[in-house]
Design a protein around this motif. Structure first.
Motif, short mmCIF file in Angstrom:
data_model
loop_
_atom_site.label_atom_id
_atom_site.label_comp_id
_atom_site.label_asym_id
_atom_site.label_seq_id
_atom_site.Cartn_x
_atom_site.Cartn_y
_atom_site.Cartn_z
N TYR A 1 0.95 -1.24 0.04
CA TYR A 1 -0.01 0.25 -0.09
C TYR A 1 1.00 1.20 -0.06
O TYR A 1 1.88 1.29 0.66
N TYR A 2 0.35 2.27 -0.86
CA TYR A 2 1.29 3.50 -0.81
C TYR A 2 0.12 4.74 -0.47
O TYR A 2 -1.09 4.51 -1.05
N ILE A 3 0.78 5.60 0.04
CA ILE A 3 -0.23 6.84 0.08
C ILE A 3 0.60 7.95 -0.48
O ILE A 3 1.73 8.00 -0.26
N ILE A 4 -0.16 8.37 -1.49
CA ILE A 4 0.57 9.58 -2.18
C ILE A 4 -0.27 10.92 -1.92
O ILE A 4 -1.50 11.21 -1.93
N ASP A 5 0.34 12.06 -1.45
CA ASP A 5 0.10 13.20 -0.91
C ASP A 5 0.24 14.14 -2.26
O ASP A 5 1.32 14.59 -2.55
N ASP A 6 -0.71 14.56 -2.94
CA ASP A 6 -0.39 15.44 -4.17
C ASP A 6 -0.13 17.00 -3.67
O ASP A 6 0.46 17.66 -4.51
N GLU A 7 -0.37 17.32 -2.42
CA GLU A 7 -0.08 18.51 -1.75
C GLU A 7 1.11 18.73 -1.55
O GLU A 7 2.06 19.85 -1.91
N SER A 8 1.87 17.79 -0.94
CA SER A 8 3.30 18.04 -0.43
C SER A 8 4.13 17.12 -1.31
O SER A 8 5.36 17.25 -1.14
N LYS A 9 3.57 16.69 -2.44
CA LYS A 9 4.44 15.84 -3.49
C LYS A 9 5.23 14.51 -2.86
O LYS A 9 6.20 14.54 -3.23
N THR A 10 4.55 13.79 -2.18
CA THR A 10 5.28 12.64 -1.23
C THR A 10 4.39 11.34 -1.63
O THR A 10 3.21 11.55 -1.82
N ILE A 11 5.36 10.37 -1.52
CA ILE A 11 4.95 9.05 -1.69
C ILE A 11 5.27 8.33 -0.44
O ILE A 11 6.68 8.26 -0.10
N LYS A 12 4.49 7.60 0.26
CA LYS A 12 4.88 6.80 1.65
C LYS A 12 4.58 5.46 1.42
O LYS A 12 3.23 5.12 0.88
N ARG A 13 5.06 4.52 1.63
CA ARG A 13 4.86 2.99 1.67
C ARG A 13 4.40 2.65 3.19
O ARG A 13 4.68 3.20 3.93
N VAL A 14 3.09 2.15 3.05
CA VAL A 14 2.58 1.63 4.36
C VAL A 14 2.87 0.24 4.98
O VAL A 14 2.59 -0.73 4.05
N VAL A 15 3.23 0.03 6.15
CA VAL A 15 3.51 -1.12 6.74
C VAL A 15 2.40 -1.51 7.40
O VAL A 15 1.95 -0.85 8.56
N ILE A 16 2.08 -2.82 7.13
CA ILE A 16 0.76 -3.20 7.90
C ILE A 16 1.35 -4.27 8.93
O ILE A 16 2.08 -5.05 8.78
N GLN A 17 0.75 -4.03 10.27
CA GLN A 17 1.13 -5.09 11.25
C GLN A 17 0.03 -5.30 12.03
O GLN A 17 -0.98 -4.48 12.25
N ASP A 18 -0.19 -6.33 12.71
CA ASP A 18 -1.23 -6.69 13.59
C ASP A 18 -0.70 -6.02 14.78
O ASP A 18 0.14 -6.11 15.47
N ASP A 19 -1.97 -5.41 15.37
CA ASP A 19 -1.98 -4.74 16.60
C ASP A 19 -3.08 -4.85 17.46
O ASP A 19 -4.23 -4.38 17.15
N LEU A 20 -2.95 -5.86 18.48
CA LEU A 20 -4.22 -5.96 19.32
C LEU A 20 -4.50 -4.97 20.21
O LEU A 20 -5.74 -4.74 21.04
N ASN A 21 -3.62 -3.84 20.45
CA ASN A 21 -3.80 -2.88 21.35
C ASN A 21 -3.87 -1.46 20.78
O ASN A 21 -3.05 -0.43 20.86
N ILE A 22 -5.24 -1.40 19.74
CA ILE A 22 -5.16 -0.11 19.08
C ILE A 22 -5.70 0.84 20.07
O ILE A 22 -6.63 0.67 20.86
#
Length: 55
Positions: free
Chosen positions: A12-33
């Motif tokens: 998964y990637y998040i693209i922000d067209d305002e700041s012109k950045t691309i970030k990759r999302v790391v998914i992890q299991d988290d039982l304590n949200i």
């Protein structure tokens, strides 16, 4: 326009067209949200559902 999420080659990637950045999302299991995060997620989901039902 803001941020958009894309799924490419198993990542998964998040693209922000305002700041012109691309970030990759790391998914992890988290039982304590954190409770505040859950409240915000529920609010976002409720708003998206209301939009879908209206239009």
């Amino acid at each position: 326009m803001g941020k958009k999420t894309y799924f490419v080659n198993g990542h998964y990637y998040i693209i922000d067209d305002e700041s012109k950045t691309i970030k990759r999302v790391v998914i992890q299991d988290d039982l304590n949200i954190p409770a505040e995060d859950l409240r915000q997620l529920v609010t976002l989901l409720a708003e998206a559902l209301a939009k879908k039902e209206d239009g």
